[in-house]
Design an enzyme around this catalytic site. Structure first.
Site, PDB file in Angstrom:
ATOM      1  CE  LYS A 187      -4.487  -0.279   2.192  1.00 23.83           C
ATOM      2  NZ  LYS A 187      -5.216  -0.329   3.443  1.00 23.83           N
ATOM      3  N   GLY A 220     -13.891  -9.150   6.803  1.00 25.42           N
ATOM      4  CA  GLY A 220     -13.746  -9.384   5.366  1.00 25.42           C
ATOM      5  C   GLY A 220     -13.191  -8.187   4.606  1.00 25.42           C
ATOM      6  N   GLY A 221     -13.011  -7.057   5.298  1.00 23.96           N
ATOM      7  CA  GLY A 221     -12.567  -5.835   4.624  1.00 23.96           C
ATOM      8  C   GLY A 221     -11.223  -6.001   3.915  1.00 23.96           C
TER       9      GLY A 221
HETATM   10  C1  R5P Z   1      -4.410  -8.548  10.059  1.00 23.64           C
HETATM   11  O1  R5P Z   1      -3.271  -8.273  10.360  1.00 23.64           O
HETATM   12  C2  R5P Z   1      -4.856  -9.948   9.789  1.00 23.64           C
HETATM   13  O2  R5P Z   1      -3.814 -10.712   9.247  1.00 23.64           O
HETATM   14  C3  R5P Z   1      -6.049  -9.958   8.866  1.00 23.64           C
HETATM   15  O3  R5P Z   1      -5.682  -9.399   7.621  1.00 23.64           O
HETATM   16  C4  R5P Z   1      -7.176  -9.150   9.466  1.00 23.64           C
HETATM   17  O4  R5P Z   1      -7.401  -9.534  10.785  1.00 23.64           O
HETATM   18  C5  R5P Z   1      -8.430  -9.326   8.673  1.00 23.64           C
HETATM   19  O5  R5P Z   1      -9.441  -8.564   9.258  1.00 23.64           O
HETATM   20  P1  R5P Z   1     -10.673  -8.092   8.418  1.00 23.64           P
HETATM   21  O6  R5P Z   1     -11.273  -9.299   7.780  1.00 23.64           O
HETATM   22  O7  R5P Z   1     -11.585  -7.458   9.435  1.00 23.64           O
HETATM   23  O8  R5P Z   1     -10.190  -7.096   7.409  1.00 23.64           O
END
Ligand code: R5P
Length: 299
Positions: A187, A220-221
């Site tokens: 990013k 899931g974001g």
């Molecule tokens: C973050 O460091 C984890 O590895 C996952 O990418 C994260 O917990 C995913 O969270 P969400 O599904 O809410 O984006």
């Protein structure tokens, strides 16, 4: 060895017991009307090495208390050694002090369990470095190759991509085992325009199939954004894969909306999503062989 199987997560425990040729001991658990938990070991386990198989989602805090109660009960009924195989160990994401005044929740949970269990075996832990700090007592079992292998029937010569640098080791482990290319997404904010660019560091996904792999899908974001970006950059198909699919709230709809072809999750939790887009893979065999290696001193 005896394998203590908890009601919240019986399937994997039973399979591990069968794979190890050990007897499964079904532990009785209940919740009192006021919400307090109760466990009971149904027989004397004098002199036995006991492997406890459980998981900590959903009801993270309760399931940790349940493990502590069970460890106490097993010790009192004579267990000589306790090993915990906890495929999903919660609180792992608060793995450092991000803002002054915070705890390191991951270390609190690891250490409270390690006071009672001589060894802890966890699947795809969010912060493997914290397990490494407890070398010889806390072990991480990687399964990303199993997830990626399950995606191969939907994809042709896929690239394995991690949605961020933190997930790179997972992608690398799977790709190297299966002879595939791998990369992670970076990013970048343009310092002049402020525009955010999110793209694979090295590889061009144009016309390629992709397995996007992470440890946890929570809201899931993260994975939905990454899938949308890769498809926007010309990827042919994106399969989403994760070790721990918490799949909270709108997670599945977000991933569907992003255009993912399939969601592949491991059966590390005591909850499953019933949807044709979602496929589960079983970790019992990998976990059993890793447990055998750890108990046998080969790891
Ligand atoms: C973050 O460091 C984890 O590895 C996952 O990418 C994260 O917990 C995913 O969270 P969400 O599904 O809410 O984006």
């Amino acid at each position: 060895m005896l394998v203590a199987v908890l009601e919240r997560y019986p399937e994997v425990g039973e399979r591990i017991a069968a794979n190890l040729g050990a007897r499964a001991l079904r532990v009785k658990c209940k919740t009192f009307p006021d919400g307090e938990l109760y466990v009971r070991v149904p027989e004397d386990v004098k002199g036995e090495e006991v492997l406890v198989v459980s998981t900590t989602f959903p009801n993270q805090s309760d399931s940790i208390i349940e493990l502590l109660l069970l460890a106490d009960a097993l010790r009192r009924t004579g267990a000589s050694e306790l090993i915990g195989a906890i495929p999903y160990l919660a609180y792992a994401r608060q793995d450092k002090v991000f803002l002054q005044g915070e705890p390191v929740s991951a270390e609190v949970v690891l250490d409270i369990l390690l006071e009672r269990f001589s060894k802890l075996i966890v699947v795809d832990y969010h912060s493997p470095g914290l397990l490494a700090k407890r070398e010889g007592r806390a072990f991480n079992v990687l399964i990303s190759d199993i997830l990626v292998r399950a995606s191969l029937k939907y994809l042709s010569d896929p690239i394995v991509i991690a949605p961020d640098k933190g997930a790179l080791e997972r992608a690398k482990f799977a790709a190297e085992r299966l002879g595939l290319q791998f990369d992670y997404m970076i990013k970048e904010r343009d310092r002049v325009t402020g525009e955010i660019r999110h793209y694979p560091k090295e590889l061009d996904v144009g016309g390629r199939d992709v397995v996007l792999i992470d440890d946890i899908i929570s809201t899931g974001g993260t994975i939905a954004d990454a899938a949308k970006i890769l498809l926007g950059q010309g990827a042919r198909k994106v399969v989403v894969a994760a070790s721990h699919g918490l799949m909270l709230g709108e997670a599945l709809n977000r991933i569907k909306g992003a255009g993912a072809h399939k969601v592949i999750l491991a059966n590390t939790l005591a909850a499953k999503v019933g949807d044709p887009l979602v496929e589960y893979v079983d970790i019992s065999e990998r976990l059993s062989s890793e447990i055998a290696n750890i108990v046998g001193g080969r790891r």
